[in-house]
Write a protein that holds these residues in place. Structure first.
Motif, PDB file in Angstrom:
ATOM      1  N   TYR A   1      34.057 -45.005 -17.742  1.00 59.07           N
ATOM      2  CA  TYR A   1      34.614 -43.705 -17.360  1.00 59.07           C
ATOM      3  C   TYR A   1      33.633 -42.836 -16.587  1.00 59.07           C
ATOM      4  CZ  TYR A   1      32.888 -40.206 -20.858  1.00 59.07           C
ATOM      5  OH  TYR A   1      32.167 -39.290 -21.590  1.00 59.07           O
ATOM      6  N   GLU A   2      32.540 -43.430 -16.095  1.00 65.24           N
ATOM      7  CA  GLU A   2      31.649 -42.669 -15.216  1.00 65.24           C
ATOM      8  C   GLU A   2      32.359 -42.197 -13.964  1.00 65.24           C
ATOM      9  OE1 GLU A   2      27.036 -43.549 -15.407  1.00 65.24           O
ATOM     10  OE2 GLU A   2      28.159 -45.339 -14.801  1.00 65.24           O
ATOM     11  N   ASP A   3      33.418 -42.888 -13.551  1.00 65.65           N
ATOM     12  CA  ASP A   3      34.090 -42.450 -12.330  1.00 65.65           C
ATOM     13  C   ASP A   3      34.965 -41.225 -12.550  1.00 65.65           C
ATOM     14  OD1 ASP A   3      36.076 -43.761 -13.753  1.00 65.65           O
ATOM     15  OD2 ASP A   3      36.881 -44.846 -12.036  1.00 65.65           O
ATOM     16  N   LEU A   4      34.975 -40.663 -13.768  1.00 72.31           N
ATOM     17  CA  LEU A   4      35.609 -39.361 -13.975  1.00 72.31           C
ATOM     18  C   LEU A   4      34.747 -38.224 -13.442  1.00 72.31           C
ATOM     19  CD1 LEU A   4      37.240 -40.981 -16.305  1.00 72.31           C
ATOM     20  CD2 LEU A   4      37.529 -38.716 -17.285  1.00 72.31           C
ATOM     21  N   PHE A   5      33.488 -38.484 -13.200  1.00 74.04           N
ATOM     22  CA  PHE A   5      32.547 -37.419 -12.883  1.00 74.04           C
ATOM     23  C   PHE A   5      32.135 -37.537 -11.414  1.00 74.04           C
ATOM     24  CE2 PHE A   5      32.477 -38.434 -17.346  1.00 74.04           C
ATOM     25  CZ  PHE A   5      32.628 -37.186 -17.935  1.00 74.04           C
ATOM     26  N   GLY A   6      33.019 -37.056 -10.551  1.00 77.77           N
ATOM     27  CA  GLY A   6      32.781 -37.156  -9.111  1.00 77.77           C
ATOM     28  C   GLY A   6      31.525 -36.457  -8.669  1.00 77.77           C
ATOM     29  N   GLU A   7      31.183 -35.342  -9.328  1.00 76.10           N
ATOM     30  CA  GLU A   7      29.971 -34.629  -8.948  1.00 76.10           C
ATOM     31  C   GLU A   7      28.721 -35.452  -9.225  1.00 76.10           C
ATOM     32  OE1 GLU A   7      30.793 -33.598 -13.257  1.00 76.10           O
ATOM     33  OE2 GLU A   7      31.963 -33.923 -11.432  1.00 76.10           O
ATOM     34  N   GLU A   8      28.783 -36.328 -10.240  1.00 75.35           N
ATOM     35  CA  GLU A   8      27.641 -37.186 -10.523  1.00 75.35           C
ATOM     36  C   GLU A   8      27.555 -38.337  -9.522  1.00 75.35           C
ATOM     37  OE1 GLU A   8      27.975 -38.270 -14.626  1.00 75.35           O
ATOM     38  OE2 GLU A   8      27.627 -36.230 -15.333  1.00 75.35           O
ATOM     39  N   LEU A   9      28.689 -38.885  -9.139  1.00 82.27           N
ATOM     40  CA  LEU A   9      28.669 -39.902  -8.084  1.00 82.27           C
ATOM     41  C   LEU A   9      28.179 -39.298  -6.773  1.00 82.27           C
ATOM     42  CD1 LEU A   9      31.972 -41.920  -8.645  1.00 82.27           C
ATOM     43  CD2 LEU A   9      29.716 -42.291  -9.631  1.00 82.27           C
ATOM     44  N   ALA A  10      28.547 -38.039  -6.514  1.00 81.74           N
ATOM     45  CA  ALA A  10      28.144 -37.388  -5.266  1.00 81.74           C
ATOM     46  C   ALA A  10      26.637 -37.210  -5.169  1.00 81.74           C
ATOM     47  CB  ALA A  10      28.838 -36.026  -5.143  1.00 81.74           C
ATOM     48  N   ALA A  11      25.944 -37.186  -6.307  1.00 82.33           N
ATOM     49  CA  ALA A  11      24.481 -37.038  -6.285  1.00 82.33           C
ATOM     50  C   ALA A  11      23.812 -38.199  -5.560  1.00 82.33           C
ATOM     51  CB  ALA A  11      23.951 -36.934  -7.712  1.00 82.33           C
ATOM     52  N   ARG A  12      24.500 -39.321  -5.412  1.00 82.59           N
ATOM     53  CA  ARG A  12      23.930 -40.470  -4.709  1.00 82.59           C
ATOM     54  C   ARG A  12      24.056 -40.337  -3.192  1.00 82.59           C
ATOM     55  NH1 ARG A  12      26.169 -45.556  -8.384  1.00 82.59           N
ATOM     56  NH2 ARG A  12      26.395 -44.403 -10.347  1.00 82.59           N
ATOM     57  N   PHE A  13      24.713 -39.261  -2.724  1.00 81.59           N
ATOM     58  CA  PHE A  13      24.986 -39.102  -1.296  1.00 81.59           C
ATOM     59  C   PHE A  13      24.070 -38.080  -0.633  1.00 81.59           C
ATOM     60  CE2 PHE A  13      28.655 -41.148  -2.951  1.00 81.59           C
ATOM     61  CZ  PHE A  13      29.271 -41.816  -1.908  1.00 81.59           C
ATOM     62  N   VAL A  14      23.093 -37.559  -1.366  1.00 79.42           N
ATOM     63  CA  VAL A  14      22.233 -36.511  -0.815  1.00 79.42           C
ATOM     64  C   VAL A  14      21.441 -37.031   0.382  1.00 79.42           C
ATOM     65  CG1 VAL A  14      20.275 -35.005  -1.306  1.00 79.42           C
ATOM     66  CG2 VAL A  14      22.115 -35.246  -2.987  1.00 79.42           C
ATOM     67  N   ASP A  15      20.919 -38.243   0.276  1.00 81.54           N
ATOM     68  CA  ASP A  15      20.188 -38.860   1.383  1.00 81.54           C
ATOM     69  C   ASP A  15      21.152 -39.763   2.150  1.00 81.54           C
ATOM     70  OD1 ASP A  15      18.550 -40.164   3.137  1.00 81.54           O
ATOM     71  OD2 ASP A  15      17.222 -41.036   1.619  1.00 81.54           O
ATOM     72  N   PRO A  16      21.607 -39.350   3.337  1.00 81.84           N
ATOM     73  CA  PRO A  16      22.597 -40.156   4.068  1.00 81.84           C
ATOM     74  C   PRO A  16      22.129 -41.580   4.345  1.00 81.84           C
ATOM     75  CG  PRO A  16      22.369 -37.976   5.052  1.00 81.84           C
ATOM     76  CD  PRO A  16      21.267 -38.108   4.051  1.00 81.84           C
ATOM     77  N   ALA A  17      20.820 -41.764   4.513  1.00 81.86           N
ATOM     78  CA  ALA A  17      20.315 -43.104   4.817  1.00 81.86           C
ATOM     79  C   ALA A  17      20.433 -44.049   3.636  1.00 81.86           C
ATOM     80  CB  ALA A  17      18.853 -43.023   5.270  1.00 81.86           C
ATOM     81  N   GLN A  18      20.536 -43.502   2.410  1.00 81.55           N
ATOM     82  CA  GLN A  18      20.646 -44.324   1.211  1.00 81.55           C
ATOM     83  C   GLN A  18      22.004 -44.172   0.524  1.00 81.55           C
ATOM     84  OE1 GLN A  18      18.343 -46.576   0.380  1.00 81.55           O
ATOM     85  NE2 GLN A  18      17.225 -45.928   2.202  1.00 81.55           N
TER      86      GLN A  18
ATOM     87  N   ILE B   1      42.424 -42.018 -11.463  1.00 81.35           N
ATOM     88  CA  ILE B   1      41.123 -41.346 -11.385  1.00 81.35           C
ATOM     89  C   ILE B   1      40.270 -41.970 -10.280  1.00 81.35           C
ATOM     90  CG2 ILE B   1      38.939 -41.073 -12.626  1.00 81.35           C
ATOM     91  CD1 ILE B   1      40.768 -40.824 -15.200  1.00 81.35           C
ATOM     92  N   SER B   2      40.191 -43.305 -10.239  1.00 78.10           N
ATOM     93  CA  SER B   2      39.409 -43.977  -9.207  1.00 78.10           C
ATOM     94  C   SER B   2      39.952 -43.670  -7.818  1.00 78.10           C
ATOM     95  CB  SER B   2      39.408 -45.486  -9.442  1.00 78.10           C
ATOM     96  OG  SER B   2      38.696 -45.836 -10.607  1.00 78.10           O
ATOM     97  N   ARG B   3      41.249 -43.600  -7.693  1.00 75.28           N
ATOM     98  CA  ARG B   3      41.851 -43.296  -6.395  1.00 75.28           C
ATOM     99  C   ARG B   3      41.472 -41.895  -5.931  1.00 75.28           C
ATOM    100  NH1 ARG B   3      47.837 -43.655  -6.398  1.00 75.28           N
ATOM    101  NH2 ARG B   3      47.527 -43.453  -4.157  1.00 75.28           N
ATOM    102  N   LEU B   4      41.407 -40.938  -6.847  1.00 72.90           N
ATOM    103  CA  LEU B   4      40.999 -39.587  -6.471  1.00 72.90           C
ATOM    104  C   LEU B   4      39.549 -39.567  -5.993  1.00 72.90           C
ATOM    105  CD1 LEU B   4      40.035 -36.477  -7.050  1.00 72.90           C
ATOM    106  CD2 LEU B   4      42.382 -36.861  -6.295  1.00 72.90           C
TER     107      LEU B   4
END
Length: 500
Positions: free
Chosen positions: A371-388, A414-417
């Protein structure tokens, strides 16, 4: 309406709303029920409004998460009455946020429909944020998920699921609070503004914030291991044999096996198995991502995914960051409760928030577990560096704990969102379903039937670039929404106290 009927009606509306989390064409249903709730609260005292919010919220969460009963009773061995009571107690506790929000709405509303709809939406947003953030968060059936197939979904890459819920609450509350519409001046804000919020973004279309990066050929495994057999020694050999056979036979660029597909620590595996896996994938052309526990008593244990890539020695490791209360860690003062259940509960260590991706063939695959994919803001933390930043998301799950229930289509929704928020495709390799490939526009492009054993062969197109949501949520989390909603509520309260 008699006083006792109002909470009963609110509870019925809350339960009715949950149909939209299974039947995605019913996106309009939460808008109807939320609008009626706003109308009920507008005519109530703060105390009565709190009761309405508590009734609506309790029914909403209980009807949306009743499958927790299955894990506690069928697999945990709790008496049926105790398991049912635990679900109800959780729902009642989580409804306190909405109860407080409606009490504040009844106290601070001004009687002006447009201002009151804004106050209602801000309070709704704060209540949903509180449920999603406090005490590790439990945002299952947040109202924005009901909009994944509705016109409001066009807002997702801008404001995320909680923003969607707030826009929906405003669009639902305004006509309900403005009714009856007396004259053109009342009709304009009461009808035209909600219609614009609903229709204009969808009619204008969603910009392509991301662009293609490459294509991977896939094999996704769905073992359909009954939960009562998954950790039973007498059944593990057959399950392990099936997963190993399919892993080693897989072709294409990437094979993905579900959460704890191999339910052993590497040091507990049959002799030579761990080395055999590493050697096979290092020497071949197919990479693998496999759910497996890692660690030891000294370092602690993790719920992890390991990756083996062609030509790469060693292995990639992802450790789950957002752990499940009672399942992966035991909250303070609740050991008495978990001791009553016959479930192999863990006490796991957390991994890093912004974990690196698994790299292969120019793509960056970012795992998340259950259920980690319920937390979009946490997944978004991986997008701070566009190169990675990830080009593909991969969810490894086992929700066999909840049987053949609505938990599976809810988790798919949830995953679709998430794919709409981040404009990234999502692979889902699960034990019992839903094992699917979802493109960056939330469309399911390949799927296995739930509760069947099978192998899904498909392909996925990676994406690069950031959505506005990924950009701001990755850096700031949900604080912009918290502060915006709090400011709107504070302004409404100040105006109410200041008088006309």
């Amino acid at each position: 309406m008699r006083a006792w009927l109002r909470p009963a009606l609110a509870g019925a509306l809350g339960a009715l709303q949950t149909l939209a989390y299974v039947h995605t064409g019913a996106w309009w249903l939460p808008l109807l029920t939320i609008g009626l709730l706003a109308r009920l609260a507008a005519g109530a005292t703060p105390r009565a409004a709190a009761l309405l919010g508590g009734a609506y919220g309790t029914a909403w969460v209980a009807a949306g998460t009743w499958w927790l009963f299955v894990s506690m009773h069928r697999y945990g061995g709790l008496p049926a009455w105790m398991a049912a009571l635990a679900v109800l107690a959780l729902a009642a506790f989580l409804s306190l946020y909405l109860a407080a929000a409606l009490a504040a709405f009844a106290r601070w509303r001004s009687g002006r429909p447009l201002a009151d709809a804004g106050l209602f939406a801000a309070l709704w947003l704060l209540a949903e944020l509180a449920r999603g953030l406090l005490f590790t968060g439990f945002p299952w059936v947040a109202s924005g998920y009901a909009q994944v197939d509705g016109p409001l979904a066009a807002w997702a890459p801008w404001i995320g699921v909680y923003g969607l819920g707030a826009v929906g609450a405003f669009a639902a509350a305004l006509p309900a609070l403005a009714w009856p519409l007396r004259g053109l001046r009342a009709a304009l804000p009461g009808v035209v503004l909600p219609a614009a919020l609903l229709l204009l973004p969808a009619l204008a279309g969603v910009p392509e914030f991301t662009r293609p990066s490459g294509t991977l050929s896939l094999t996704l495994l769905q073992g359909n291991i009954p939960q009562e057999e998954k950790f039973a020694a007498e059944h593990q050999a057959e399950a392990l044999e099936w997963h190993l056979r399919e892993l080693l036979a897989a072709e294409g660029d990437l094979v993905v096996a579900p959460e704890t597909a191999i339910p052993f620590l590497p040091q507990q595996m049959p002799e030579g198995l761990w080395e055999r896996l590493q050697d096979h994938f290092r020497a071949g052309r197919t990479a693998a991502l496999i759910g497996v526990p890692l660690g030891d008593m000294a370092a602690g244990y993790t719920n992890s995914a390991v990756g083996f890539a062609p030509g790469v020695p060693g292995f990639y490791r992802y450790d789950k960051f957002h752990l499940v209360p009672f399942g992966e860690f035991i909250p303070f003062a609740f050991k008495w409760f978990t001791r009553m259940m016959n479930i192999p509960l863990g006490d796991f260590e957390r991994g890093p928030l912004a974990a690196p991706s698994f790299e292969l063939r120019g793509e960056r695959v970012a795992p998340n577990i259950c259920y980690e994919d319920l937390f979009g803001e946490e997944l978004a933390a991986r997008f701070v560096d566009p190169a990675q930043a990830p080009t593909v998301l991969a969810n490894l799950s086992n929700i066999g704990w909840f049987g053949e229930t609505i938990a599976i289509p809810q988790h798919l929704q949830i995953s679709r969102l998430r794919t709409l928020e981040l404009q990234r495709p999502m692979l889902r390799a699960t034990n019992t379903g839903a094992t699917v490939v979802i493109d960056h526009r939330s469309r399911v492009t390949a799927a296995l039937a739930p509760h069947t054993r099978g192998v899904l062969k498909a392909s996925v197109q990676g994406r690069t670039g950031n959505t506005p949501y990924a950009a701001w949520a990755g850096r700031l989390g949900l604080w912009p929404l918290v502060l915006l909603a709090a400011l709107a509520v504070a302004l409404a309260a100040w105006r109410r106290r200041a008088g006309p």
